[in-house]
Design an enzyme around this catalytic site. Sequence first.
Site, PDB file in Angstrom:
ATOM      1  N   LYS A 132     -20.401  -8.704  91.201  1.00 50.60           N
ATOM      2  CA  LYS A 132     -19.642  -7.651  91.891  1.00 50.60           C
ATOM      3  C   LYS A 132     -18.922  -8.288  93.067  1.00 50.60           C
ATOM      4  O   LYS A 132     -19.344  -9.335  93.566  1.00 50.60           O
ATOM      5  CB  LYS A 132     -20.593  -6.561  92.388  1.00 50.60           C
ATOM      6  CG  LYS A 132     -19.933  -5.238  92.680  1.00 50.60           C
ATOM      7  CD  LYS A 132     -19.746  -4.374  91.440  1.00 50.60           C
ATOM      8  CE  LYS A 132     -18.985  -3.119  91.742  1.00 50.60           C
ATOM      9  NZ  LYS A 132     -18.921  -2.196  90.608  1.00 50.60           N
ATOM     10  N   ASP A 172     -13.142  -0.841  90.929  1.00 43.84           N
ATOM     11  CA  ASP A 172     -14.231   0.001  91.428  1.00 43.84           C
ATOM     12  C   ASP A 172     -13.570   0.876  92.495  1.00 43.84           C
ATOM     13  O   ASP A 172     -12.339   1.055  92.479  1.00 43.84           O
ATOM     14  CB  ASP A 172     -15.375  -0.865  92.009  1.00 43.84           C
ATOM     15  CG  ASP A 172     -16.644  -0.063  92.299  1.00 43.84           C
ATOM     16  OD1 ASP A 172     -17.414   0.200  91.365  1.00 43.84           O
ATOM     17  OD2 ASP A 172     -16.867   0.333  93.459  1.00 43.84           O
TER      18      ASP A 172
END
Length: 451
Positions: A132, A172
């Site tokens: 991430k 995201d």
Amino acid sequence: MTTRSETKTTLAQLLTEIEDRNPAQPEFLQAVHEVLETLAPVIAARPEYAEPGLIERLCEPERQVMFRVPWQDDRGRVHVNRGFRVEFNSALGPYKGGLRFHPSVNLGVIKFLGFEQIFKNALTGLGIGGGKGGSDFQPHGRSDAEVMRFCQSFMTELYRHIGEHTDVPAGDIGVGGREIGYLFGQYRRITNRWESVLTGKGQGWGGSLIRPEATGYGNVLFAAAMLRQRGEDLEGRTAVVSGSGNVAIYTIEKLAALGANAVTCSDSSGYVVDEKGIDLDLLKQIKEVERGRVDTYAERRGASARFVPGGRVWEVPADIALPSATQNELNSDDAATLIGNGVKVVSEGANMPTTPDAVDLFQQAGIAFGPGKAANAGGVAVSALEMAQNHARTSWTADRVEEELTHIMNDIHTTCHETAERYGAPGDYVTGANIAGFERVADAMLAQGVI
Ligand code: NDP
């Protein structure tokens, strides 16, 4: 053989060590705690998992990159943001996970998201590791030119760490099609390579059909599967959805397609409740085209809708709750309200939106609770399908991608459900998802030695 209570003690000791090593990272510790506290049955049953170092290695990222992101605004002023990429675990495949641009981003937030991503990606069965990244940059209120300069500066460092066989980021919070476009353009310019290094690309240049829809659609499919397991369905149900970004919009769309009605959406300023059901065309116009706020929705929609400043959607009575904004947005008070109003299913479109005490309340009340690492895995699954299409230099029809997505979500549901039963926790999708994801990653790590 280790007993379950000995295993619990070992896991509790490990957790203390992890807490000591990672101070001031509450979201990361919350995510680790939530996983470790469900693993005792599988570690007691399969002693090879107690091998010293396996859990410690799983909880320590393989690599963490932090970097300076300087950029100039339209008036020539220089701003300095911080960039992150946490490459958490690549036992199952290249690191895969989104980039988040939001002022609340820090290392602990990215580590929590990367840790969750390991198990989520394992559950898809698609051969992708967990990672991430992101930045504390706020895209809201910035011009396209400012966002472009920021993305170019961010990629000027990030490109060294990623690659189609190494690490493949996606979107995201705060990173949608526009940002992926600017990031991809800069990667291609620096490296002189067109490769599947980012997913969520535009549909004319390598993006997969159904990728924008995949997380929201997938979460509704997971909720439908949980209902089906109980002999019920979505038809005629009322749903509360939080957020009004990518995940929320396509959650609302899929609910409508399956005969349910979403009556709320929100952003960080408050929420809208619309008695007639959210008008998706109007919401898309405001959020996707104009990049506006949800209060504008209420202004334009007329008498059926009202805007509640600072409020939370969970106070609106509904059969289904689909948190789709951000972490820890649904607490135990909200859970008690939802339970009091007769909610039947809660399924997480966002990552870790439900606080641990709220999860406990839902589970004690016998409500079907779908944890994000299972319920929102549709997004990363279709990202992996985008990579497959790019490698084959082809593009699949929307019907084919949606069929694959449906199949994957149903498979994830079955895996979580069966795993929970096998380990003595029937109906507990949190335990099922954690153990099933853990088994896949742990088996690969054991096979690959101490690295
Ligand atoms: P978007 O940026 O498209 O939308 C985020 C939405 O959540 C916006 O409405 C935003 O409101 C709201 N929001 C964000 N932060 C806060 C906050 N601190 N308080 C209140 N509201 C907030 O992001 P996505 O829809 O892509 O992501 C939503 C969630 O889904 C995240 O948890 C993400 O990690 C998760 N997720 C996303 C996937 C994807 O494919 N995009 C895949 C799997 C999970 P505002 O505009 O006011 O900030």
